[in-house]
Design an enzyme around this catalytic site. Sequence first.
Site, PDB file in Angstrom:
ATOM      1  N   PRO A 284       0.796  -1.234   0.000  1.00  0.00           N
ATOM      2  CA  PRO A 284       0.000   0.000   0.000  1.00  0.00           C
ATOM      3  C   PRO A 284       0.827   1.281   0.000  1.00  0.00           C
ATOM      4  CG  PRO A 284       0.136  -0.852   2.223  1.00  0.00           C
ATOM      5  CD  PRO A 284       0.871  -1.838   1.352  1.00  0.00           C
ATOM      6  N   GLY A 285       2.148   1.165  -0.185  1.00  0.00           N
ATOM      7  CA  GLY A 285       2.962   2.359  -0.347  1.00  0.00           C
ATOM      8  C   GLY A 285       3.765   2.771   0.866  1.00  0.00           C
ATOM      9  N   GLY A 286       3.761   1.972   1.905  1.00  0.00           N
ATOM     10  CA  GLY A 286       4.501   2.344   3.116  1.00  0.00           C
ATOM     11  C   GLY A 286       5.999   2.449   2.881  1.00  0.00           C
ATOM     12  N   LYS A 287       6.550   1.507   2.132  1.00  0.00           N
ATOM     13  CA  LYS A 287       8.000   1.543   1.873  1.00  0.00           C
ATOM     14  C   LYS A 287       8.335   2.635   0.854  1.00  0.00           C
ATOM     15  CE  LYS A 287       8.632  -3.345   3.060  1.00  0.00           C
ATOM     16  NZ  LYS A 287       7.190  -3.704   3.242  1.00  0.00           N
ATOM     17  N   ASP A 332       2.849  -5.535 -14.024  1.00  0.00           N
ATOM     18  CA  ASP A 332       3.321  -6.805 -13.459  1.00  0.00           C
ATOM     19  C   ASP A 332       4.844  -6.739 -13.342  1.00  0.00           C
ATOM     20  OD1 ASP A 332       4.092  -9.387 -12.897  1.00  0.00           O
ATOM     21  OD2 ASP A 332       2.743 -10.310 -14.373  1.00  0.00           O
ATOM     22  N   ASP A 350       9.863  -6.091  -2.807  1.00  0.00           N
ATOM     23  CA  ASP A 350       9.106  -6.699  -1.705  1.00  0.00           C
ATOM     24  C   ASP A 350       8.184  -7.731  -2.338  1.00  0.00           C
ATOM     25  OD1 ASP A 350       7.837  -7.304   0.611  1.00  0.00           O
ATOM     26  OD2 ASP A 350       7.006  -5.317   0.985  1.00  0.00           O
ATOM     27  N   CYS A 403       8.036 -10.993   3.679  1.00  0.00           N
ATOM     28  CA  CYS A 403       7.566 -11.026   5.065  1.00  0.00           C
ATOM     29  C   CYS A 403       7.262 -12.483   5.427  1.00  0.00           C
ATOM     30  CB  CYS A 403       6.362 -10.118   5.271  1.00  0.00           C
ATOM     31  SG  CYS A 403       4.963 -10.440   4.189  1.00  0.00           S
TER      32      CYS A 403
END
Length: 452
Positions: A284-287, A332, A350, A403
């Site tokens: 969702p864009g945190g990194k 992709d 990620d 993760c």
Amino acid sequence: MQSWDFILSWSRKKRVGLTERPGSHNLPLSEAITIAAQALGEVMRGRSLGEVLDQLGAHERPIVQSLTFDALRKWNGSQELIKEFVPKAPPPETAHLLSVAIALFLHGDQKTYATHTIVDQAVEACGLYDKTLYAKGMVNAVLRKVSQKFQAIATKGYAPDPISMYYPAWWRANLKQSYPKEWQAIGFQQAQRAPLILRVNVRQYTREQYQAMLAQSGIASKPLDTLAGVLLPSALILDEAVPVSDLPEFYSGAVSVQDSGAQLAAILLDPKVGDLILDACAAPGGKTAHLLELADANTVALEIDKHRLARIGGNLDRLRLHTDKVQIVRGDASQSSWWDGKPFDKILLDAPCSASGIVARHPDIPFLRRASDIAQLQQKQQSIMAQAWQMLKPNGTLLYITCSIFPEEGEDQAKWFAAKYPNALRLSAPGQILPTATNDGFYYALFKKNGS
């Protein structure tokens, strides 16, 4: 009509006339137990709990999420007690209601409801749904026996269940083989409520400044300084979790909620002003946001899922980081059709994975994963790594992240990559990080692309 459809219909009828604003209506515990029990049924049918919870009203979600998360984290313990006190296995609707109620007893000194409240509200919950209406007497009797058992345990000191977190057999076997000394501690840790950890937006405040703002709001916090030997200059852990709406200046971008393990990513990639960086699988864009907080870099945030893609822009807008140097692209990561051919200085990869390292925050994952998923994910991870390598400049760096705590998605993949690409030089990186009380489980490998 399916149980969940009935519950949603019932819930919507009760919602009529209520304002859909958090805190505007306190959901009675009995109603929350009823909804949580049927939400568990949806997870057992293979639906993501997040998807299920998204269908609830704003006043319902917090308490139902708390009850369902705890029920999933304490699954083994509650199922053992149901077997002990119910000779004939009850129908799923009743078993799930009991699971939700019993989990409320399984927190030892963290229990937030009195015993008589748990029993009374669970019995009342039976009467709210026709498929559990018959079970009032049985639920009352079982919960009273459970409470007596816990009272007896309490007089001797609370003994935590060593295997309270549910893992399917293949998952548990993997953990035992990979971590023969640590696997039980992993299970214990993932059965606990995950702490609320913040990343301070250093473009707005220092960690010390924001910690002082928290203190002024009556929110106690501590700095997290390092993880796996890497400095964490922006991490704060709260003594007690609070709604994000209570965090000072959250909506103006002063801070983000992000696990300390995830905060390593941008630090390890070390963005510099002017770098061209690809954040593959960015939602969702945190990194992405963390990269931009650290340096004014030209960044491409790539995501294949159109629904999750929108969350990247939303996060960057909230953090005031959405500039013309940021491109949010749908595509992709294992293909090049979206790429303009300009090689990247740095790539943050990620990769899609089992998410076995973040079970404390997503306790439905062990119920949804299948053993066959791992091989499929490995293939996807390798195809994305191979494509990313073609897009990286000579002397550029690629950070591979999952993760996951399964070696098949971590060190095995790093070894495969180093063997396949002789120009890939492994640099210092934490490797496998196991879950603890202050971080989720992650895997990190860093590569430099040798050559001219």
